[in-house]
Write a protein that holds these residues in place. Sequence first.
Motif, PDB file in Angstrom:
ATOM      1  N   GLU A  41       0.926  -1.207  -0.032  1.00 48.13           N
ATOM      2  CA  GLU A  41      -0.071   0.080   0.040  1.00 48.13           C
ATOM      3  C   GLU A  41       0.927   1.335  -0.030  1.00 48.13           C
ATOM      4  O   GLU A  41       0.531   2.493  -0.736  1.00 48.13           O
ATOM      5  CB  GLU A  41      -0.962   0.029   1.346  1.00 48.13           C
ATOM      6  CG  GLU A  41      -1.849   1.122   1.330  1.00 48.13           C
ATOM      7  CD  GLU A  41      -2.794   1.130   2.479  1.00 48.13           C
ATOM      8  OE1 GLU A  41      -3.544   2.247   2.423  1.00 48.13           O
ATOM      9  OE2 GLU A  41      -3.044   0.046   3.240  1.00 48.13           O
ATOM     10  N   CYS A  45      -4.658  -0.684  -6.657  1.00 49.95           N
ATOM     11  CA  CYS A  45      -5.479  -2.057  -6.282  1.00 49.95           C
ATOM     12  C   CYS A  45      -4.366  -2.915  -6.085  1.00 49.95           C
ATOM     13  O   CYS A  45      -3.268  -2.981  -6.799  1.00 49.95           O
ATOM     14  CB  CYS A  45      -6.677  -2.602  -7.100  1.00 49.95           C
ATOM     15  SG  CYS A  45      -6.137  -3.203  -8.731  1.00 49.95           S
ATOM     16  N   ARG A 102       1.994   1.670  -3.513  1.00 51.43           N
ATOM     17  CA  ARG A 102       0.772   2.382  -4.270  1.00 51.43           C
ATOM     18  C   ARG A 102       0.590   3.829  -3.979  1.00 51.43           C
ATOM     19  O   ARG A 102       0.338   4.392  -5.019  1.00 51.43           O
ATOM     20  CB  ARG A 102      -0.316   1.373  -4.020  1.00 51.43           C
ATOM     21  CG  ARG A 102      -0.560   0.326  -4.549  1.00 51.43           C
ATOM     22  CD  ARG A 102      -1.957  -0.283  -4.837  1.00 51.43           C
ATOM     23  NE  ARG A 102      -2.631  -0.186  -3.501  1.00 51.43           N
ATOM     24  CZ  ARG A 102      -2.786  -1.064  -2.492  1.00 51.43           C
ATOM     25  NH1 ARG A 102      -2.126  -2.335  -2.893  1.00 51.43           N
ATOM     26  NH2 ARG A 102      -3.522  -1.052  -1.341  1.00 51.43           N
ATOM     27  N   ASN A 103       0.713   4.288  -2.857  1.00 53.63           N
ATOM     28  CA  ASN A 103       0.438   5.627  -2.267  1.00 53.63           C
ATOM     29  C   ASN A 103       1.453   6.672  -2.874  1.00 53.63           C
ATOM     30  O   ASN A 103       1.075   7.663  -3.405  1.00 53.63           O
ATOM     31  CB  ASN A 103       0.162   5.820  -0.915  1.00 53.63           C
ATOM     32  CG  ASN A 103      -1.074   5.024  -0.599  1.00 53.63           C
ATOM     33  OD1 ASN A 103      -1.933   4.691  -1.269  1.00 53.63           O
ATOM     34  ND2 ASN A 103      -1.262   4.698   1.011  1.00 53.63           N
TER      35      ASN A 103
END
Length: 127
Positions: free
Chosen positions: A16, A36, A19-20
Amino acid sequence: MTRNMSKKVLIVENDEDIRNIVGIILENEGYEVAGCAYTLENLLTMTADLILLDEWVNKKEGPMLCKEIKTIEKLAQIPVIIFSTAMNIAEIASNCRANGYVHKPFDVDVLVTEVRKFLPLEKYAKV
């Protein structure tokens, strides 16, 4: 002036934080971003102009996922860029029909340049 957010990048990455971070970088460049963890249902239901795909997603090899993406009519024409720490990432990307690759840890300029190869956009649209 307003940002042109018409090009959408889907980041398929289990981590995550990555991704961020990638999302923030690409949003700052003017792209619309969605992230995702990989499931085929996610890819089939989300629209994207480019897919950034981690080499290992949900304990499955990214190159296998890339090959799968390239066989699905709805997804086959979407450019795929593989993220990887592998030293032979250029060969891996070529073998799985990925359109490009970015070596991890990545340089922000390299990431943006690779995305722009496939999704050029005017950073600012005229009002």
